[in-house]
Every structure is written in structure tokens, then in C-alpha cells.
Motif scaffolding. Structure first.
Motif, PDB file in Angstrom:
ATOM      1  N   TRP A  49       8.510  17.762 -54.918  1.00  0.00           N
ATOM      2  CA  TRP A  49       7.890  16.857 -53.944  1.00  0.00           C
ATOM      3  C   TRP A  49       6.691  16.207 -54.629  1.00  0.00           C
ATOM      4  O   TRP A  49       5.629  16.805 -54.745  1.00  0.00           O
ATOM      5  N   VAL A  50       6.880  14.997 -55.159  1.00  0.00           N
ATOM      6  CA  VAL A  50       5.847  14.354 -55.977  1.00  0.00           C
ATOM      7  C   VAL A  50       5.566  12.951 -55.462  1.00  0.00           C
ATOM      8  O   VAL A  50       6.433  12.297 -54.862  1.00  0.00           O
ATOM      9  N   GLY A  51       4.339  12.514 -55.706  1.00  0.00           N
ATOM     10  CA  GLY A  51       3.954  11.150 -55.391  1.00  0.00           C
ATOM     11  C   GLY A  51       3.976  10.282 -56.638  1.00  0.00           C
ATOM     12  O   GLY A  51       3.834  10.792 -57.761  1.00  0.00           O
ATOM     13  N   LEU A  52       4.157   8.988 -56.460  1.00  0.00           N
ATOM     14  CA  LEU A  52       4.204   8.043 -57.575  1.00  0.00           C
ATOM     15  C   LEU A  52       3.125   6.988 -57.383  1.00  0.00           C
ATOM     16  O   LEU A  52       2.997   6.409 -56.302  1.00  0.00           O
ATOM     17  N   LEU A  53       2.380   6.746 -58.447  1.00  0.00           N
ATOM     18  CA  LEU A  53       1.327   5.743 -58.444  1.00  0.00           C
ATOM     19  C   LEU A  53       1.485   4.897 -59.693  1.00  0.00           C
ATOM     20  O   LEU A  53       1.539   5.432 -60.803  1.00  0.00           O
ATOM     21  N   ALA A  54       1.609   3.570 -59.518  1.00  0.00           N
ATOM     22  CA  ALA A  54       1.871   2.696 -60.666  1.00  0.00           C
ATOM     23  C   ALA A  54       1.129   1.384 -60.501  1.00  0.00           C
ATOM     24  O   ALA A  54       0.881   0.918 -59.380  1.00  0.00           O
ATOM     25  N   SER A  55       0.770   0.809 -61.632  1.00  0.00           N
ATOM     26  CA  SER A  55       0.159  -0.525 -61.601  1.00  0.00           C
ATOM     27  C   SER A  55       1.222  -1.560 -61.251  1.00  0.00           C
ATOM     28  O   SER A  55       2.416  -1.332 -61.423  1.00  0.00           O
ATOM     29  N   ASP A  56       0.790  -2.704 -60.757  1.00  0.00           N
ATOM     30  CA  ASP A  56       1.737  -3.714 -60.276  1.00  0.00           C
ATOM     31  C   ASP A  56       2.160  -4.706 -61.367  1.00  0.00           C
ATOM     32  O   ASP A  56       2.664  -5.780 -61.072  1.00  0.00           O
ATOM     33  N   ASN A  57       2.004  -4.317 -62.633  1.00  0.00           N
ATOM     34  CA  ASN A  57       2.462  -5.183 -63.723  1.00  0.00           C
ATOM     35  C   ASN A  57       3.821  -4.697 -64.227  1.00  0.00           C
ATOM     36  O   ASN A  57       4.428  -3.784 -63.670  1.00  0.00           O
ATOM     37  N   ASP A  58       4.321  -5.353 -65.292  1.00  0.00           N
ATOM     38  CA  ASP A  58       5.649  -4.999 -65.815  1.00  0.00           C
ATOM     39  C   ASP A  58       5.721  -3.539 -66.227  1.00  0.00           C
ATOM     40  O   ASP A  58       6.707  -2.851 -65.940  1.00  0.00           O
ATOM     41  N   TYR A  59       4.688  -3.070 -66.894  1.00  0.00           N
ATOM     42  CA  TYR A  59       4.683  -1.684 -67.364  1.00  0.00           C
ATOM     43  C   TYR A  59       4.828  -0.712 -66.196  1.00  0.00           C
ATOM     44  O   TYR A  59       5.665   0.189 -66.205  1.00  0.00           O
ATOM     45  N   GLY A  60       4.005  -0.898 -65.184  1.00  0.00           N
ATOM     46  CA  GLY A  60       4.021   0.025 -64.062  1.00  0.00           C
ATOM     47  C   GLY A  60       5.282  -0.054 -63.222  1.00  0.00           C
ATOM     48  O   GLY A  60       5.848   0.967 -62.830  1.00  0.00           O
ATOM     49  N   GLN A  61       5.753  -1.263 -62.942  1.00  0.00           N
ATOM     50  CA  GLN A  61       6.892  -1.417 -62.035  1.00  0.00           C
ATOM     51  C   GLN A  61       8.211  -0.993 -62.670  1.00  0.00           C
ATOM     52  O   GLN A  61       9.033  -0.347 -62.019  1.00  0.00           O
ATOM     53  N   TYR A  62       8.414  -1.351 -63.945  1.00  0.00           N
ATOM     54  CA  TYR A  62       9.630  -0.873 -64.614  1.00  0.00           C
ATOM     55  C   TYR A  62       9.615   0.650 -64.747  1.00  0.00           C
ATOM     56  O   TYR A  62      10.626   1.325 -64.524  1.00  0.00           O
ATOM     57  N   GLY A  63       8.459   1.184 -65.109  1.00  0.00           N
ATOM     58  CA  GLY A  63       8.347   2.637 -65.219  1.00  0.00           C
ATOM     59  C   GLY A  63       8.555   3.326 -63.884  1.00  0.00           C
ATOM     60  O   GLY A  63       9.198   4.378 -63.806  1.00  0.00           O
ATOM     61  N   VAL A 118       1.062  14.181 -58.549  1.00  0.00           N
ATOM     62  CA  VAL A 118       1.131  12.725 -58.525  1.00  0.00           C
ATOM     63  C   VAL A 118       1.349  12.227 -59.950  1.00  0.00           C
ATOM     64  O   VAL A 118       0.578  12.561 -60.850  1.00  0.00           O
ATOM     65  N   ILE A 119       2.396  11.441 -60.158  1.00  0.00           N
ATOM     66  CA  ILE A 119       2.659  10.818 -61.456  1.00  0.00           C
ATOM     67  C   ILE A 119       1.998   9.443 -61.460  1.00  0.00           C
ATOM     68  O   ILE A 119       2.214   8.634 -60.546  1.00  0.00           O
ATOM     69  N   VAL A 120       1.207   9.176 -62.479  1.00  0.00           N
ATOM     70  CA  VAL A 120       0.471   7.914 -62.567  1.00  0.00           C
ATOM     71  C   VAL A 120       0.959   7.129 -63.778  1.00  0.00           C
ATOM     72  O   VAL A 120       0.878   7.610 -64.915  1.00  0.00           O
ATOM     73  N   ILE A 121       1.478   5.920 -63.518  1.00  0.00           N
ATOM     74  CA  ILE A 121       1.965   5.035 -64.586  1.00  0.00           C
ATOM     75  C   ILE A 121       1.075   3.800 -64.561  1.00  0.00           C
ATOM     76  O   ILE A 121       1.363   2.823 -63.851  1.00  0.00           O
ATOM     77  N   ALA A 122      -0.010   3.866 -65.281  1.00  0.00           N
ATOM     78  CA  ALA A 122      -0.986   2.764 -65.273  1.00  0.00           C
ATOM     79  C   ALA A 122      -1.898   2.924 -66.477  1.00  0.00           C
ATOM     80  O   ALA A 122      -1.936   3.975 -67.119  1.00  0.00           O
ATOM     81  N   SER A 123      -2.623   1.871 -66.768  1.00  0.00           N
ATOM     82  CA  SER A 123      -3.599   1.945 -67.856  1.00  0.00           C
ATOM     83  C   SER A 123      -4.846   2.655 -67.368  1.00  0.00           C
ATOM     84  O   SER A 123      -5.101   2.754 -66.161  1.00  0.00           O
ATOM     85  N   ASP A 124      -5.635   3.145 -68.321  1.00  0.00           N
ATOM     86  CA  ASP A 124      -6.854   3.858 -67.929  1.00  0.00           C
ATOM     87  C   ASP A 124      -7.846   2.945 -67.230  1.00  0.00           C
ATOM     88  O   ASP A 124      -8.545   3.361 -66.305  1.00  0.00           O
ATOM     89  N   SER A 125      -7.882   1.677 -67.630  1.00  0.00           N
ATOM     90  CA  SER A 125      -8.844   0.752 -67.024  1.00  0.00           C
ATOM     91  C   SER A 125      -8.514   0.466 -65.564  1.00  0.00           C
ATOM     92  O   SER A 125      -9.412   0.153 -64.775  1.00  0.00           O
ATOM     93  N   ASP A 126      -7.229   0.548 -65.188  1.00  0.00           N
ATOM     94  CA  ASP A 126      -6.839   0.362 -63.787  1.00  0.00           C
ATOM     95  C   ASP A 126      -6.971   1.658 -62.995  1.00  0.00           C
ATOM     96  O   ASP A 126      -7.424   1.652 -61.843  1.00  0.00           O
ATOM     97  N   PHE A 127      -6.607   2.771 -63.607  1.00  0.00           N
ATOM     98  CA  PHE A 127      -6.623   4.046 -62.891  1.00  0.00           C
ATOM     99  C   PHE A 127      -8.040   4.558 -62.680  1.00  0.00           C
ATOM    100  O   PHE A 127      -8.304   5.295 -61.721  1.00  0.00           O
ATOM    101  N   VAL A 128      -8.986   4.180 -63.537  1.00  0.00           N
ATOM    102  CA  VAL A 128     -10.341   4.708 -63.432  1.00  0.00           C
ATOM    103  C   VAL A 128     -10.983   4.320 -62.100  1.00  0.00           C
ATOM    104  O   VAL A 128     -11.774   5.081 -61.527  1.00  0.00           O
ATOM    105  N   ILE A 129     -10.608   3.173 -61.569  1.00  0.00           N
ATOM    106  CA  ILE A 129     -11.186   2.754 -60.280  1.00  0.00           C
ATOM    107  C   ILE A 129     -10.662   3.645 -59.157  1.00  0.00           C
ATOM    108  O   ILE A 129     -11.378   3.983 -58.212  1.00  0.00           O
TER     109      ILE A 129
END
Length: 795
Positions: free
Chosen positions: A149-163, A208-219
Motif C-alpha cells: 500500500w504505497v503512495g506515488l508523488l511525481a513532478s509534472d514534467n516528462d521525467y515524473g509522468q513517464y516514471g 511514498v515513492i517520489v519521482i522528482a528532482s531535489d529542487s522540486d521535492f525540497v519545497i
């Protein structure tokens, strides 16, 4: 349109630039690799901007200060290839342009799976594996720790959405479920952090799995700190798993215990020493080096104006030591840059070593290293295969991807002000044993909330002996636990279904393993078995005692008046009736099964035939005393014996046909009584069994009817009255036996038949012989001819 300006200095990009410089210098100094050829390079900073990436691409292709599409102003050495960009979105734009002319492009940090599509990006290569491999590995990591039972968190760019798409599908394929999916909106200043944190707080998922850059996730992490959200396990993609930005001590309460995939830390010999030797004083014109120094040591080079103004910045002294700030995690990205440079160098080397007439191009021609076209070098990069100085092999597959290998890191606190990233495993798709994921769980430090591997399940785990039952309308991972059905077990936790035991085993009380089934039969060792056996043996002595009395008193009137020979035969048959019940007690061997019912049927047929013969003899004897009666010739013993033989022969015929057509047999029955093997004798043909029993009932019924009609004979022939009572009791026993036999199960079926045999035999003994024995033994004054004749005359 105003020019895009780079506002922030990046430590990793600068170290990547130094890795490129270091690699070029080493290649130029190597006499065996590209002999007599000197490599050069040109660097263009995209500032993580699509516009700058496009400008830089066209500038490099044009070769001049002006951007002139489809025009090459290169003077001197040709452009061999382009290394970059670091971001997938910018690399996609560059690859679309460079692919038109098959310009080789090798990215060191672009992981988007779409870049593997050769139809769209024919000349794109990379030294970092595609996210396709990473997302499969992340799903395996989730499965390895038992998280469903896991949550997914991703940035809204190509890297995050494809991942995001890939990891969601892989998680589902591994049997886990996604509790929530949220996007980090990179176009928003707050990155949608307040809503994301609310969703995380309300969710029951601990991972929670996080697929994002550090500069986006830090916020988002800042918002987590603000709302005091702790106790979650963060699973990192390689884009932030070794981030220095997120390693600050103030983030420790949120991110400690995180695990994730990191770029494989390849070894670059002497590179750390090279970085340590950098100093602004050695190259004062390199403004980037001064900025790098400020970022690494969190200080500032103060100008005389700053000294006069008495600013409060921490001043850089120049005495700081770079080696104290460098570690394995700082040069992971640099290794990819280093490898990319060597890939181009080896491709150029293979192009240079081509022998005319054996080349790969038209007419087996070779390309000139001083004037080759981009597609010439593209051919050699596709087929490059070399060994790095750390012993690893480098090549590109048909989609331009390198060998897929990642390090698995764990974030733990250390004495300094930052979190330490410790390698605790690896994910390598090229291992020969097929064990792609290897994790040393004993080395992992979880957050303060968890002492052991944390749980993250929608529902509690189902223990042994239970199975998962899906709750309608909820994800598959949300389930209830239901105990296994009767006769089935589950020997593993969270079993999807239960499995039946083999025919000779049965579940234990916990229903987690199968045990041998106990066998059940009417044993001599059971209280019921030895009680019936004792009664049977004791009962068999009674006919013998009575027979002895009759033999001793055979000349007395009461014995002579009751057909002495038939009485002796009846007593012997009763003896056999009592003893035949022993054949139903004990383990039912095949031979015993074959004979016990036949023996019962034959001895009882003999017994009832004797009773019937006595009854008919009484009637004939009474009627033969009348003057002129023709029945005198039928009063002899031979008539009685012929009748007995005839009746017994019919039963014998029924039994022989039974044994020939469908004989009884030994049987192990498992369906009648759960958990027990009933060892019994199958009667073979139920019809034959009931025919045998029905024939006995017919004989008893005839005896009863005849005796009942003759009950008013004179007292000297009063045996008819006793036979009436005996047959009435006999028939009552066996009529009661039928429903009891059909409703009983297991050994009680056999016990019912034994009880019926003993009861019916006692009915005959008690009703026919006991009254006579009482007169013979205790009232001898009544055992006289005169008394019998007197009672008869009274009648």
C-alpha cells in the motif's frame, strides 16, 4: 525576447564539467587511445531552460556565433558529438534536432523511457539507464520489503509522468496497490505542496515513492516540516537519492530512513585527487571555480567594500580543504560524464583504425577522421564496447541504453550536519545468477518511528490458516481475512487461496498444516468395542449352559415335550449367533469383510428356521392327535430337518449370488466424518444385503404368525406362546435396527448391527428357553407328566 539568465550555481553540474575536462585530458595523454589526435570541447550552459537548450544545439550545429539552421560554419576539426543534456525534457528537444542529421548525442542524466524510441530519436544514447529499468527496480524494492500500500508523488514534467506511469503498472504487476497519486506542479511557486501534504497526512500508506528532482521535492519537504508530518518512509528515484540539497540536518526528522535508487558509483581513478587540487588561487580567471568554492563551503569571498560595510557573511579564507567535502556520492553523476566522453573517444578510435577496403560504408570504404560526417561516427558509437578503468564494461543496446545497474542507498544521520547516504544493496540486470535485486536489510536504518522494517498495508496481514477476501468496491490490497474452509489449509501469510489436504491427511486446529487422519473402526481397544465383545462372549456361554441342562434333563417330560433334538440344534445356532457378532469387532480385514455378513445371515437363517420348524411341529403334533388325522406321518423329525435345510438353502443361494456378483470389500471412507478415515466394510451390493436381512424377517414373520395362531393350544404344547413372544421381540429389534443403521455413521453403524444381533439372540433365548430352565432347575415338582397332562386337560 530577453535572454535567459542562469540565477543559481550548481555544484553537480560544475563537477560534471570537471569530469569532462579530466576525461579529455586523460585521453589526450593516452598514447594508445586516439594516437596523434587531440580532443577539444565546447561547453554551453542551458540553465535548465528549453530555450537555452535549443539555442545551444543550433549554435553547436552551425559552428558560428550566429544561429543559422541547416548551415555549418565549422572551421578546423569537425564536431564529433554532443554530451548532454542532464534533463529528459531538454534532451528530447535536442534529440529531435540532432536526429535529423544523425548527430550522436550522449546524455549522462536523461532517463525518460521515450528517448529509447529509435524511430523518434535515432541518434540518442545515454550513460544512465532508462527509467524503464529503474521503475521496475523500485517496484521490486517495494515488493522486497512486503509493502502493498504505497503512495506515488511525481513532478509534472516528462521525467515524473513517464516514471509515474511505469512504476504504477509495475507495482500493480507485483500485487501491490497505489493508495494515492499526486503531482508536484513545477509551474506553481509552492509546487502544490499544501494539498500534497494533506493527502499524505490523511493516507494510511506509510511508504511514498517520489519521482522528482531535489529542487522540486525540497519545497514539499519544507511543507512537511511545517505541518510536522513524520513517520513516513520515502523511496527515492535516482534524481534526488543522493541530493546534497535535501541532506541538510533540518530535514533529518522527515527524510531519515529513506531508501532509493542511486546512479551506480563507478570509479574514476584519481578524479577525487583532481577535484581536491582545484583552488581559486591557481586559476583566478575561472569565475565558476570561485562560485563553486562558495557553494561547497557555504561562505562568500568578501571584497574590500564588503569589509567596510561590515557584512555578516561567513568569509571564505582559501584555507578550506575540498577533500573533506568530497565523497563517493558527490561523483556519481561525474562518472556518467566521464564514461560518455570515453564512448565518443573509443568510437573515434575505431573510426581512425578502419582499414580501407574493409570499412562499414559504401564499397567497404572508411571515413576520414579529419573530415567525417556525423552519421559516420554514429555507426561506430552504436557498436562501441570497451572496458572502463574500474573493470566494468560499457556498451549500448539497440535502444541506446547502457548496462542497467543502480546502487540502493539508505539515508541515515551522522555526526556532521548532513544526512549520510549509505549503499545497502544493488540492482543489476546483468548479473549471471538472475538475482537482480540484492539488499542487505541489516544495514538499513529506518526512521525513529520504526525499529524494524515498517509495514505499509491497506489491511492487516492474514495469518496462517486464513485467506484474503476482496472487499467489493475497494482496491485489491484492501481485504478481509477469512478462515480456510473445512479440510483446507494456508501455510503462508497473506494467502490468496487455501489448499485442500491430501485424502489421508486433515488440517490441524490452526489450519496451517496437514496432519495424518486418525482411523476409526470398532476396535477391541475402544470401550464400546470391548464392552460388546465381552457381552458377546458372555452371551455365548448361556446357550451352552442351557444345552448342558437339556442334555442332562433330556428324559424329563418338559424337555421331551418340547422336541429335544430341535431344541439342541436351536441352542447351537444361538451359540453361533452370539459368536458371529465378534466378526464385526476389530480391524475390518478384506477376508473379514467378505465373510462376516454372510456368516451372520447363514447362522440367523439356521436359528429362525429351527424356530419355524418347532412352531410347525407343535401345530402338526396337536392336529395329529385327533382321531382319523392324516398328519401323523408328518410328525417325525425328518420333516423338521427337511424344512430347516430348505430354508437355509434359500439363504445360502442368496449369499452365494451376493459373493459372486458384488461381494463386500474393505473400504477407507473419508467423506462421512470430517478429519477421520473410517475403515469399514462396504457391503458391495446394498440390494443383496437387504435381501438377506429381509429373508430373515420373512422367516421370523412366518414363525410369528403361525405361533400366534397356535397360542391357544393346550399347555402341554404351550411352546407356541413362547415362540410368539420371541418372534415379536426379534422382529421389534430388527425393525428398530433399520432406521438406526441408516442414520448411524462410522463405527456406530457396526455397533448398531452388533447390538441388534445380541438383542435378537437374547430375545430368542429369553423367551423360549429361560422359562423351561426355571421349571427344570427351580420348580422340579412341575416337571412331571401328570402336571403337564393336568394343565392340558384343564385347557
Amino acid at each position: 525576447m530577453p535572454e535567459v539568465q542562469c540565477k543559481r550555481f550548481g555544484i553537480e553540474p560544475y563537477q560534471s564539467l570537471q569530469a569532462l575536462t579530466f576525461a579529455v585530458d586523460k585521453i589526450n595523454a593516452d598514447p594508445e587511445l586516439l594516437p596523434n589526435i587531440t580532443l577539444g570541447f565546447q561547453v554551453f550552459d542551458t540553465c535548465r531552460s528549453l530555450r537555452r537548450a535549443a539555442q545551444g544545439t543550433f549554435a553547436m550545429l552551425s559552428g558560428g556565433e550566429e544561429i543559422i539552421p541547416n548551415y555549418n560554419c565549422h572551421e578546423g576539426a569537425p564536431l564529433a558529438g554532443i554530451i548532454g543534456d542532464s534533463g529528459s525534457t531538454r534532451s528530447i528537444l535536442m534529440a529531435q534536432i540532432l536526429g535529423l542529421n544523425r548527430y550522436p548525442q550522449i546524455s549522462y542524466f536523461s532517463t525518460s523511457p521515450i528517448l529509447s524510441e529509435r524511430d523518434l530519436f535515432p541518434s540518442f544514447f545515454r550513460t544512465i539507464p532508462s527509467d524503464e529499468f529503474q521503475m521496475k527496480g523500485l517496484a521490486q524494492l517495494v515488493s522486497h520489503f512486503g509493502w502493498s500500500w504505497v503512495g506515488l508523488l511525481a513532478s509534472d514534467n516528462d521525467y515524473g509522468q513517464y516514471g509515474l506511469q511505469l512504476v504504477r503498472q509495475e507495482i500493480i504487476n507485483h500485487g501491490a496497490c497505489v493508495a494515492f497519486t499526486e503531482n508536484i506542479l513545477t509551474t506553481e511557486p509552492n509546487r502544490n505542496a499544501p494539498r500534497i501534504v494533506q493527502v499524505i497526512k490523511q493516507s494510511t500508506a506509510n511508504v511514498v515513492i517520489v519521482i522528482a528532482s531535489d529542487s522540486d521535492f525540497v519545497i514539499v519537504v519544507e511543507e512537511l516540516l511545517k505541518q510536522n508530518v513524520t513517520g513516513k518512509v520515502w523511496v527515492a528515484s535516482e534524481s534526488w537519492s543522493t541530493s546534497g540539497l535535501l541532506s541538510a540536518k533540518r530535514f533529518q526528522v522527515v527524510l531519515m530512513g529513506s531508501v532509493g535508487f542511486a546512479i551506480h558509483a563507478g570509479q574514476i581513478p584519481n578524479f577525487t585527487n583532481y577535484l581536491s587540487s582545484l583552488h581559486p588561487s591557481k586559476n583566478p580567471q575561472d569565475s565558476h571555480l570561485w562560485e563553486y568554492w562558495e557553494e561547497v563551503f557555504s561562505c562568500k569571498w568578501l571584497s574590500p567594500k564588503d569589509l567596510v560595510a561590515n557584512v555578516t557573511y561567513k568569509a571564505c579564507t582559501g584555507n578550506e580543504k575540498l577533500e573533506s567535502q568530497l565523497s563517493e556520492e558527490n561523483v556519481r553523476l561525474s562518472f556518467n560524464v566521464y564514461t560518455a566522453v570515453y564512448a565518443i573517444a573509443w568510437a573515434l578510435h575505431n573510426l581512425q583504425q578502419c582499414v580501407s577496403g574493409t570499412g562499414p560504408f559504401y564499397h567497404s570504404d572508411c571515413a576520414n577522421i579529419f573530415s567525417f560526417h556525423p552519421w559516420h561516427l554514429f555507426h561506430y558509437i552504436k557498436n562501441v564496447n570497451f572496458k572502463n578503468q574500474d573493470g566494468s564494461y560499457m556498451f549500448f543496446d539497440e535502444k541506446g541504453n547502457p548496462p542497467a545497474i543502480y546502487d540502493i542507498v539508505n539515508w541515515r544521520p551522522r555526526e556532521s550536519t548532513t544526512l549520510e547516504k549509505v549503499v545497502v544493496g544493488s540492482y543489476d540486470l546483468n548479473v549471471p545468477d538472475g538475482k537482480t535485486l540484492k539488499v542487505d536489510s541489516s544495514r538499513i536504518t529506518w526512521s525513529n518511528t520504526f525499529d524494524q522494517v515498517p509495514l505499509s498495508n491497506c489491511s492487516p496481514r492474514c495469518p496462517l490458516g486464513f485467506r484474503k477476501v476482496i472487499i467489493p468496491g475497494k482496491p485489491l490490497c484492501c481485504h478481509e481475512c477469512s478462515s480456510c474452509p473445512q479440510g483446507q489449509i494456508s501455510s503462508q501469510i497473506d494467502a490468496v487461496e487455501c489448499h485442500p489436504c491430501s485424502w489421508d491427511t486433515w488440517p490441524n486446529l490452526q489450519q496451517d498444516r496437514c496432519l495424518p487422519r486418525p482411523t476409526e473402526f470398532l476396535s477391541y481397544g475402544d470401550p464400546l468395542g470391548y464392552s460388546l465383545a465381552a457381552i458377546s462372549i458372555f452371551s455365548s456361554l448361556i446357550p451352552l449352559i442351557i444345552l448342558a441342562v437339556f442334555i442332562h434333563q433330556k428324559k424329563t417330560p418338559i424337555v421331551r415335550a418340547n422336541n429335544y433334538s430341535l431344541s439342541c440344534l436351536l441352542l447351537l445356532s444361538l451359540l453361533l449367533c452370539f459368536l458371529c457378532s465378534l466378526g464385526f469387532i476389530g480391524y475390518p480385514q478384506p477376508e473379514k469383510c467378505l465373510l462376516r455378513q454372510v456368516a451372520f445371515g447363514m447362522v440367523f437363517a439356521l436359528c429362525i428356521s429351527c424356530v419355524l420348524a418347532k412352531t410347525i411341529t407343535v401345530v402338526i403334533a396337536f392336529n395329529a392327535t385327533k382321531p382319523g388325522s392324516r398328519l401323523r406321518k408328518w410328525t417325525g423329525v425328518k420333516v423338521s430337518y427337511c424344512l430347516i435345510m430348505f430354508c437355509v438353502f434359500i439363504q445360502l443361494f442368496v449369499c452365494i449370488m451376493w459373493l459372486i456378483l458384488s461381494p463386500p470389500f474393505h473400504e477407507l471412507e473419508t467423506d462421512t466424518k470430517p478429519g477421520v478415515i473410517i475403515v469399514n466394510c462396504n457391503e458391495g451390493s446394498p440390494t443383496a444385503f437387504w435381501c438377506m436381512l429381509g429373508y430373515l424377517g420373512l422367516l421370523a414373520s412366518i414363525s410369528f404368525i403361525v405361533a400366534f395362531l397356535a397360542r391357544r393350544l393346550p399347555d402341554s404344547f404351550n411352546e407356541a406362546k413362547l415362540i410368539t413372544f420371541s418372534m415379536l421381540a426379534f422382529l421389534s429389534v430388527w425393525v428398530s435396527f433399520i432406521p438406526a443403521y441408516l442414520s448411524a455413521r462410522g463405527m456406530y453403524t457396526v455397533a448398531m448391527e452388533v447390538f441388534a444381533i445380541l438383542s435378537s439372540s437374547w430375545a430368542v433365548v429369553g423367551c423360549i428357553f429361560v422359562p423351561k430352565c426355571v421349571i427344570i432347575l427351580f420348580k422340579p415338582n412341575l416337571n412331571t407328566r401328570d402336571h403337564i397332562m393336568f394343565k392340558g386337560s384343564n385347557k
